[in-house]
Write a protein that holds these residues in place. Sequence first.
Motif, mmCIF file in Angstrom:
data_model
loop_
_atom_site.group_PDB
_atom_site.id
_atom_site.type_symbol
_atom_site.label_atom_id
_atom_site.label_comp_id
_atom_site.label_asym_id
_atom_site.label_seq_id
_atom_site.Cartn_x
_atom_site.Cartn_y
_atom_site.Cartn_z
ATOM 1 N N UNK A 189 0.799 -1.219 0.000
ATOM 2 C CA UNK A 189 0.000 0.000 0.000
ATOM 3 C C UNK A 189 0.835 1.274 0.000
ATOM 4 N N UNK A 190 2.136 1.123 0.132
ATOM 5 C CA UNK A 190 2.997 2.306 0.121
ATOM 6 C C UNK A 190 3.081 3.013 1.464
ATOM 7 N N UNK A 191 2.480 2.453 2.518
ATOM 8 C CA UNK A 191 2.538 3.125 3.827
ATOM 9 C C UNK A 191 3.872 2.875 4.526
ATOM 10 N N UNK A 199 8.038 2.537 -3.463
ATOM 11 C CA UNK A 199 6.864 3.168 -2.883
ATOM 12 C C UNK A 199 5.657 2.909 -3.803
ATOM 13 N N UNK A 200 4.470 3.139 -3.290
ATOM 14 C CA UNK A 200 3.293 3.000 -4.148
ATOM 15 C C UNK A 200 2.884 4.396 -4.574
ATOM 16 N N UNK A 201 2.259 4.486 -5.713
ATOM 17 C CA UNK A 201 1.864 5.803 -6.189
ATOM 18 C C UNK A 201 0.804 6.410 -5.275
#
Lengths: 330, 262
Positions: B93-95, B259-261
Amino acid sequence: MVHVRELSKVYRVHQRPPGLVPAFKSIFHRAYRNVPAVQSLSFDIGPGERVGFLGPNGAGKTTTLKMLAGLLHPTSGSALVNGFVPRERSVGLLKSITLVMGQKQQLLWDLPPAETFALNRAIYEVPPAQFQDTVRELSELLELGELVNQPTRQLSLGERMKCELAAALLHRPKVLFLDEPTIGLDVAMQLTVREFVRRYNERYGATVLLTSHYMEDVRALCPRVVVIDKGRLLFDGAIEELVKSVKPNKRIVLKLSRPVDGADAARFGEVMEHEPSRIELDVRPDQLQAAVAGALASLPIADLVVEDPPLEDALRELFRRSRTDGADSR
Amino acid sequence: MLRYLRLVGIQVRASLLLAMQYRVEFVVQGFAGLFWSAATFVPLFVVFGKRPSVAGWSFGQALLVLAFFLLLRSLLDGAVNPSLVQVVEHIRQGTLDFVLMKPADAQFLVSTAKFDPSALSGTFGAFGLFGWAFWKTHHAPSPGGVVIALLLLAAAVALLYSIWILVVSSAFYVVRVDNLSYLFTSIFDAARWPASVFRGILHFVFTFVIPLALMTTYPAEALLSRFTWSDAAASIGGALAFAAVARLTWRGALAKYTSASS
């Protein structure tokens, strides 16, 4: 405070046509494509400045912010934030910056925000007295009250964002990277967040780099904007300058006491909006005086305002030009 | 060092608060843990029902291996697994951005993010098993044997943790690692048997590639006074090497993080 020189980032993206067969093939053989997200970007931001970072979706705003925050390694070029090289992720850098993302949250979902605050206090090694002071100040500025003692999952989106901001600022960072902090919030809450950012900036002299799709945020907060598209810098300067250079015309907003024909109004300038009781005209600056006098003389005017064209229009025009230029040069 | 201890304290506290917030789940999980401990005996009873010893291990001695297995399994489920499963979600989730933005070691932060106190109920079962095993074998461990066993246990925990870090690091490259973690837990299941049960290639794999032997069989042998200090030193050296490789892999993986966008 923030120095960016020729910063570039290229992503390697896995390519796959739709369908089952290509999906199966991609298990064994993957095709990749290089996608330039940020290209030779350069700008400087001084201490205490509030700068809007604008661009359409996919322009490279978030990628740039993440490179400045040390989360992504640049493909080439350099950046310096508060005297530190972000990619090294030194303790000095991390203690002096913060990143708030409107679409992601750091608060512990099942526990009250106060628990996240306590965790951040320990991680950032904030002395107890300073922690108490900061929490009190932030609670006051954001009107947190009892919110910090309710489980995060029971808070509304706006309440959560307020607590997110507090959690992100407990260590009193000198540089704030705010990525869409008001996304999805109602107008009143947007105003609260906006006002809070301004007051934090004024109280602590913090540098703010803000991305937002709400032009009202940018207009209210940022005297200066940096505009990018397809990873390239399009504009860097004051909002008024941007509007003046891209849309030099003046906008005359007429409130009418009775409806008039569009053709009647078109004699005085280009009609941009036309409603029964309201018309907006674009006029070249040298023709402004004549247009105002003419309109006043011949149209049933209840009110008349002359203003610069909206920032949105200027940006739209800027992006249109950048895309046509891009297409021409290809 | 003190700061990191304090951080662990705060993270454990948050996990306890969380566990108590969902009281029913806490109790159910606790019972499930005890039930699971009981269920681990079944294969052992089946195998030893027909013969007095398997691959040179009597029932009582095999109980010791099972006790170490149960202990490690509880630690894995209670202290290692919950945090590291969360990392995979963070990456997807990029968190993980928020973790990496913190001025503390990222591997430490993600490794101590979450504990599951209810899963630790299995440790009680493990201590019960130790008692039963010594009663069955009529053998009290020597003080030296206990020290070696404890050292080996520490090495086993380091090893288990390192393997998990390697699994999690792979998430940076492939994003989804659910299958890998299932695969590992299934392989780890083999650690309930003394290593000599396995022959040929499996014996090699479980000794050197995924050193399950070090985790349960070696500590049990130490308690049975069948393990020497030099063997112990070699095992601990192996565990340290594994930990170093895991650390390097983690650092390499972090540099790869995209990272996630937004």
